[in-house]
Design an enzyme around this catalytic site. Structure first.
Site, PDB file in Angstrom:
ATOM      1  N   ASN A  75       0.840  -1.191   0.000  1.00 44.59           N
ATOM      2  CA  ASN A  75       0.000   0.000   0.000  1.00 44.59           C
ATOM      3  C   ASN A  75       0.870   1.234   0.000  1.00 44.59           C
ATOM      4  O   ASN A  75       1.956   1.252   0.577  1.00 44.59           O
ATOM      5  CB  ASN A  75      -0.966  -0.006   1.194  1.00 44.59           C
ATOM      6  CG  ASN A  75      -0.360   0.589   2.447  1.00 44.59           C
ATOM      7  OD1 ASN A  75      -0.306   1.815   2.598  1.00 44.59           O
ATOM      8  ND2 ASN A  75       0.115  -0.262   3.334  1.00 44.59           N
ATOM      9  N   GLY A  78      -0.164   6.977   1.649  1.00 44.21           N
ATOM     10  CA  GLY A  78       0.399   8.306   1.822  1.00 44.21           C
ATOM     11  C   GLY A  78      -0.163   9.029   3.018  1.00 44.21           C
ATOM     12  O   GLY A  78      -0.246  10.254   3.036  1.00 44.21           O
ATOM     13  N   LEU A  79      -0.564   8.243   4.032  1.00 46.95           N
ATOM     14  CA  LEU A  79      -0.971   8.803   5.322  1.00 46.95           C
ATOM     15  C   LEU A  79      -2.149   9.773   5.212  1.00 46.95           C
ATOM     16  O   LEU A  79      -2.241  10.752   5.959  1.00 46.95           O
ATOM     17  CB  LEU A  79       0.236   9.456   6.018  1.00 46.95           C
ATOM     18  CG  LEU A  79       1.396   8.476   6.271  1.00 46.95           C
ATOM     19  CD1 LEU A  79       2.651   9.200   6.722  1.00 46.95           C
ATOM     20  CD2 LEU A  79       1.006   7.412   7.296  1.00 46.95           C
ATOM     21  N   ASN A 105      -2.972   6.610  16.778  1.00 45.75           N
ATOM     22  CA  ASN A 105      -1.684   6.553  16.094  1.00 45.75           C
ATOM     23  C   ASN A 105      -1.364   7.958  15.592  1.00 45.75           C
ATOM     24  O   ASN A 105      -2.199   8.592  14.958  1.00 45.75           O
ATOM     25  CB  ASN A 105      -1.812   5.542  14.944  1.00 45.75           C
ATOM     26  CG  ASN A 105      -0.537   5.330  14.160  1.00 45.75           C
ATOM     27  OD1 ASN A 105      -0.174   6.151  13.323  1.00 45.75           O
ATOM     28  ND2 ASN A 105       0.134   4.215  14.402  1.00 45.75           N
ATOM     29  N   ASN A 133       3.865   6.618  15.347  1.00 46.56           N
ATOM     30  CA  ASN A 133       4.367   6.043  14.095  1.00 46.56           C
ATOM     31  C   ASN A 133       5.636   6.789  13.715  1.00 46.56           C
ATOM     32  O   ASN A 133       5.572   7.930  13.262  1.00 46.56           O
ATOM     33  CB  ASN A 133       3.289   6.182  13.013  1.00 46.56           C
ATOM     34  CG  ASN A 133       3.763   5.676  11.663  1.00 46.56           C
ATOM     35  OD1 ASN A 133       4.880   5.171  11.530  1.00 46.56           O
ATOM     36  ND2 ASN A 133       2.918   5.802  10.658  1.00 46.56           N
ATOM     37  N   CYS A 136       7.952   7.733   9.535  1.00 43.36           N
ATOM     38  CA  CYS A 136       7.683   8.873   8.650  1.00 43.36           C
ATOM     39  C   CYS A 136       8.966   9.668   8.437  1.00 43.36           C
ATOM     40  O   CYS A 136       9.830   9.694   9.305  1.00 43.36           O
ATOM     41  CB  CYS A 136       6.669   9.830   9.276  1.00 43.36           C
ATOM     42  SG  CYS A 136       5.286   9.011   9.987  1.00 43.36           S
ATOM     43  N   GLY A 271      -3.925  -6.589  11.325  1.00 46.07           N
ATOM     44  CA  GLY A 271      -3.923  -5.536  10.310  1.00 46.07           C
ATOM     45  C   GLY A 271      -4.653  -5.937   9.048  1.00 46.07           C
ATOM     46  O   GLY A 271      -5.891  -5.966   8.994  1.00 46.07           O
TER      47      GLY A 271
END
Ligand SMILES: Cc1cc2nc3c(=O)[nH]c(=O)nc-3n(C[C@H](O)[C@H](O)[C@H](O)COP(=O)(O)OP(=O)(O)OC[C@H]3O[C@@H](n4cnc5c(N)ncnc54)[C@H](O)[C@@H]3O)c2cc1C
Ligand SMILES: Cc1cc2nc3c(=O)[nH]c(=O)nc-3n(C[C@H](O)[C@H](O)[C@H](O)COP(=O)(O)O)c2cc1C
Ligand code: FES
Lengths: 311, 258
Positions: A75, A78-79, A105, A133, A136, A271
């Site tokens: 995947n 792109g947040l 998160n 997270n 990044c 997940g």
């Protein structure tokens, strides 16, 4: 061993955070929980980790964002997320009703972003913890991922801890040479728990068109294909740090989850399995309970880290 | 709107053409809740490879407890589904997404379907108040693919016109050619098919000032609005999510040139 008749105790603690059972859903695979409310009895889960939240809304990467791979998927979302303000106003009201622990998160471009986010989320009713997270890019350091440099990961951890009194879980990236060094850095910086692994960076190409299959060219690999790597990393990290570890990566059945607990994880996150089988997390809770009965164990805590290494 | 994870049972499988199959599935919960234009996410096999569910439009609610899927075999997942036998089970999640918006009962409408995009239109025609005021324009590579489908629409009372790439049935050319003359008389167009066809239909409707709804495709992991994988560019510069904002959208919501 004698079968136990009383219901086994499934409760575990992630440092200061108590969970009714060790099964959580992983960030980015369960939306803001409302998306699954009709298919999953949310109150039976140990908790949900919501999609990563940033200070400002993000629109994400160009399509295609998803590619299936053998026993897995890539995947490059792109947040994409609604941003912290809308998260609190639009998503939290439902999350407060879901009857399980809610972990948020968070992601940022700078150490300051993470601290600001942590401060904004602290005191919001219904949030039980933060998951940081660190996979990044650090915009101020030329885009190197926070989670690949021990000092940067530690700096984010310290900043978040200083900004909040919520339990802080730091989520490790597997895209490093030494996962144990990262775990040490983050644990020493004050993390209450660790979660691992995030996705492994991968790529897929269409030979016919000679084009990458993802709009972003590269993306994160998840699903059953990554489970052996995740299991190995969880085992190494759990042996090296004295804070609780949450195992993530390719978990789709109770047996998968139990393998992570045996390797030393105190809890697990489900997940990609939520996509192909939304019932998975609930089935895993029930399956762990069955396993404990069969093994004659009265508490799930008894099996954590109980891997037998001798012949 | 209700959504279910349901183990459907294959009742019947018909091969309509070389690579085109029609699956009849017993799925009482989904059948009762389904609306035209909605889709299901179907598991294609018993193993972890292929891993993800596949999206399919609901082709028809063929009875109170059954739904039909029209499936074009293009890869491993669809191949596995086409090999199902009666009595086997197929896990479905549905009904999902936003379907077609109902026209006023007296509105003459046009349904335009290209290739496998014909799938959701039969369910829609079945639910229209006045199928006789509905022109159905179907396009395909060959006539063989359209025989059964044309008959199904005709049985509902719709007027059917066809276009084929090889000229073996109806107009020798594109389905968009059939649409142009109707644009002066219809008040709404519903379309599903390959992206270039939809772009052409949307453009023709825009210049004729006829409102148009299109059903879009995107690769999907969840179908539930959770993974954020199914994006298409929207006209306002933002991304649309096909599984939640659609699959049926107003043509003007979509950025066609990108
Ligand atoms: C809302 C919606 C409704 C659909 N309705 C129908 C229908 O009624 N009948 C029908 O035959 N097909 C339909 N499709 C297309 C169908 O989902 C794909 O043909 C199918 O997923 C292909 O799977 P495969 O394993 O055979 O192909 P592969 O190419 O091997 O699939 C690989 C991956 O790409 C994805 N993929 C490939 N092509 C498409 C596509 N066109 N759209 C979305 N994902 C794709 C697959 O889901 C899978 O994840 C629909 C798609 C969408 C989004
Ligand atoms: C579509 C998708 C989106 C994700 N988004 C996030 C995210 O926003 N933040 C994060 O920390 N991890 C994110 N992840 C990573 C997962 O939380 C998880 O760590 C990873 O997928 C491995 O677990 P799995 O194999 O069970 O999916 C995402 C994963 C997927 C598949
Ligand atoms: S398919 Fe997952 S959000 Fe649309």
């Amino acid at each position: 061993m004698e079968p136990v008749t009383a219901a086994p105790d499934l409760s575990v603690s992630l440092g200061p955070l108590a969970l009714a059972n060790p099964v959580l859903t992983a960030s980015g695979t369960f939306g803001y929980a409302a998306e699954f409310a009709q298919l999953v009895p949310l109150s039976r889960l140990g908790g949900v980790v919501v999609k990563g939240i940033s200070l400002a809304p993000r629109s994400g990467n160009p399509p295609p964002r998803i590619v299936e791979t053998p026993c897995g998927m890539l995947n490059a979302i792109g947040l994409e997320n609604v941003g912290v303000e809308r998260f609190i106003s639009d998503k939290m009201p439902f999350l407060r009703t879901c009857g399980c622990r809610v972990l948020v998160n968070i992601l940022g471009d700078s150490v300051e972003d993470y601290a600001t986010l942590a401060a904004k989320l602290t005191g919001v009713a219904g949030i039980h913890g933060l998951e940081v997270n660190i996979s990044c890019p650090n915009v101020k350091k030329g885009g190197v991922a926070f989670g690949t440099v021990p000092e940067m990961a530690a700096a984010v951890t310290r900043a978040v801890k200083a900004a909040t009194d919520l339990p802080v879980i730091v989520k490790l990236s597997p895209n490093v040479t030494d996962i144990v060094a990262m775990a040490h850095a983050v644990a020493t910086a004050g993390a209450d728990a660790l979660s691992l692994i995030n996705t492994l960076i991968g790529m897929a190409i269409d030979a016919r068109t000679r084009r990458p299959k993802l709009g972003n060219v590269i993306g994160g690999l998840s699903g059953p294909a990554i489970k052996p790597i995740a299991l190995r990393m969880v085992w190494q990290v759990a042996a090296a740090v004295d804070i609780p570890v949450i195992g993530i990566g390719g978990i789709g059945t109770a047996e998968d989850a139990i393998e992570f607990l045996l390797a030393g994880a105190t809890a697990v996150q489900v997940g990609t399995a939520n996509f192909y089988n939304p019932a998975a997390a609930g089935e895993i809770v029930a399956g762990i309970e069955d396993y404990l009965r069969q093994q004659g164990e009265s508490s799930v805590r008894a099996i954590i880290g109980s891997l037998r290494l001798e012949a | 709107m209700p959504e279910y994870q349901e183990n459907s049972i294959v009742q019947k499988i018909d091969r309509l053409a070389e690579t085109l199959y029609r699956l009849t599935l017993r799925a009482p919960l989904i059948a009762a809740a389904a609306r035209p234009g909605q889709f299901v996410m179907a598991t294609c096999g018993p193993t972890l490879d292929p891993l993800l569910r596949r999206p399919f439009s609901i082709h028809r609610c063929s009875g109170p407890e059954t739904i039909q899927l029209l499936i074009r075999v293009i890869g491993r997942g669809t191949e596995l589904l086409a090999r199902c036998r009666p009595g086997e089970s197929v896990s479905l999640i549905g009904p999902l997404g936003r379907g077609f918006r109902l026209p006023a009962p007296t509105t003459p409408v046009c349904l335009v379907g290209g290739g496998i995009g014909i799938a959701p239109l039969l369910f829609w025609a079945d639910r229209l108040d006045a199928p006789e005021r509905c022109a159905v324009l179907l396009g395909s590579r060959t006539g063989e693919e359209l025989t059964e489908l044309t008959a199904a629409f005709s049985q509902l009372g719709c007027r059917v016109e066809t276009a084929t790439d090889d000229g073996s049935l109806g107009h020798h050319g594109l389905v968009i050619d059939l649409l142009i003359p109707h644009l002066t008389t219809v008040s709404k167009v519903y379309a599903c098919g390959p992206h270039p066809m939809l772009a052409a239909v949307a453009a023709a409707c825009r210049s004729a000032r006829v409102p148009c709804e299109v059903s879009l495709e995107a690769h999907m992991a969840c179908g539930l609005g959770a993974c954020l994988g199914c994006t298409v560019p929207g006209a306002d510069g933002r991304y649309l999510h096909v599984c939640k904002n659609g699959p049926v959208m107003a043509a003007e919501e979509v950025a066609w040139n990108r």
